[in-house]
Scaffold this motif. Structure first.
Motif, short mmCIF file in Angstrom:
data_model
loop_
_atom_site.label_atom_id
_atom_site.label_comp_id
_atom_site.label_asym_id
_atom_site.label_seq_id
_atom_site.Cartn_x
_atom_site.Cartn_y
_atom_site.Cartn_z
N LEU A 87 0.73 -1.46 -0.01
CA LEU A 87 0.48 0.22 0.19
C LEU A 87 0.94 1.46 0.20
CD1 LEU A 87 -2.96 -0.64 2.64
CD2 LEU A 87 -2.92 -0.16 0.28
N GLY A 123 2.74 1.91 -3.17
CA GLY A 123 1.48 1.53 -4.77
C GLY A 123 2.06 0.35 -5.69
N PRO A 147 -2.86 -1.79 -7.08
CA PRO A 147 -2.97 -1.18 -6.28
C PRO A 147 -4.21 0.07 -6.03
CG PRO A 147 -1.25 -0.96 -7.81
CD PRO A 147 -2.50 -1.67 -8.94
N GLY A 148 -4.65 0.38 -5.42
CA GLY A 148 -6.10 0.92 -4.26
C GLY A 148 -7.31 0.23 -5.07
N SER A 149 -7.79 -0.86 -5.64
CA SER A 149 -8.15 -1.68 -5.79
C SER A 149 -9.06 -2.39 -3.97
CB SER A 149 -8.11 -3.09 -6.16
OG SER A 149 -7.35 -3.91 -5.73
N PRO A 182 -8.67 -0.58 0.87
CA PRO A 182 -8.31 0.79 0.87
C PRO A 182 -7.57 0.36 2.09
CG PRO A 182 -10.43 0.17 1.77
CD PRO A 182 -9.47 -1.18 0.96
#
Length: 287
Positions: free
Chosen positions: A182, A185, A239-241, A243
């Protein structure tokens, strides 16, 4: 040793079965010599390791497994370029070359491996990142070093269960290492590892668990007949899928367990104490 360390209830006596048909000792010795020869060839090339194409490294890793008498079947997605966190379930010492055969990566390894003959030196020279599992305060620094390696474009390979399981039982993915993905990224790529027999049956012979010694485990593998390692590479989790690292770890474990049947989870075993979780602000919360 700290009580929170990840551990599995699997033991050689309770979980490791005999395969029935066992190779004659001379052939097992030849296999052991073959594994040693392949490892020595890799060690000899370490000084120029960065000049060796990734395809050749993947071939060498598969050769280590094949030399031990274990057939390899690989399937699934390709790994993306750049930084990626490879995560897999953990059963055997064979997992390490198999995961590197997917993509050469910096391995996150327990510090105790440094003391292993040959394998410890080879792991250290390969650029592995070591974690001191009995020092809780060292975990934030380890997560930061993983994130730095990922930002630099390296693949990092991790076994988030934190301990080996027999293959029929499995542990839960620990969340801390997913914070590194995370923070950097980068995608997480789950890999499912399974060992069985070429005739389709199951086998726990390759498991390296409990108080098993490395030599005993290696001998059990080279002595067995008809072992098969199946490696299934899942689609990367972008990435970002997700939280937070909790949902990311759950998603990765769900993917890693995909396609593996006949296994039971840690819920069927008595629960062991688990580690506190590292929060993004550097504080800790119990699980």
């Amino acid at each position: 040793m700290s009580v929170w360390l990840p551990s599995a209830p699997c033991t050689p006596g309770a979980c490791v079965e005999r395969t029935g048909a066992v190779m004659a000792v001379p052939r097992a010795v030849l296999r052991l010599l073959g594994v040693t020869s392949v490892l020595l060839a890799g060690i000899a090339l370490l000084p120029v390791g960065r000049l060796i194409p990734a395809g050749a490294v993947r071939w060498w890793c598969r050769a280590v497994v094949r030399a031990s008498g274990v057939r390899v079947r690989m399937s699934g997605a390709t790994t993306p370029p750049g930084g990626v966190l490879l995560v897999a379930n953990h059963i055997s010492w064979l997992d390490i070359p198999l995961l590197a055969a997917v993509r050469p990566a910096r391995m996150l390894a327990k510090s105790e491996i440094r003391q292993w003959p040959v394998a410890g030196w080879l792991t250290a020279r390969s650029g592995a990142l070591f974690i001191e599992r009995d020092r809780l305060r060292a975990l934030p620094d380890t997560v930061a070093r993983i994130a730095d390696a990922l930002r630099g474009g390296s693949a990092v390979a991790v076994f988030p269960e934190g301990s080996t399981w027999c293959g029929r039982a499995q542990g839960h993915f620990r969340r801390a290492v997913f914070q590194a993905a995370l923070d950097a990224g980068v995608p997480v790529q789950p890999v499912s590892l399974r060992y069985g027999l070429v005739d389709g049956g199951s086998s726990t012979a390759p498991a390296f668990i409990g108080d098993d010694s490395l030599l005993a485990s290696v001998w059990r593998v080279v002595s067995a007949r008809g072992l098969m390692a199946e490696v299934e590479v899942m689609d990367p989790v972008t990435p970002g899928s997700h939280p937070d690292r909790r949902s990311l770890a759950r998603a990765a474990q769900s993917c890693s367990c995909h396609g593996r049947t006949g296994e039971h989870t840690a819920d069927r075993h008595p629960r062991r104490p688990t580690a506190p979780s590292l929060l993004s602000d550097g504080t800790w919360r119990g699980r």
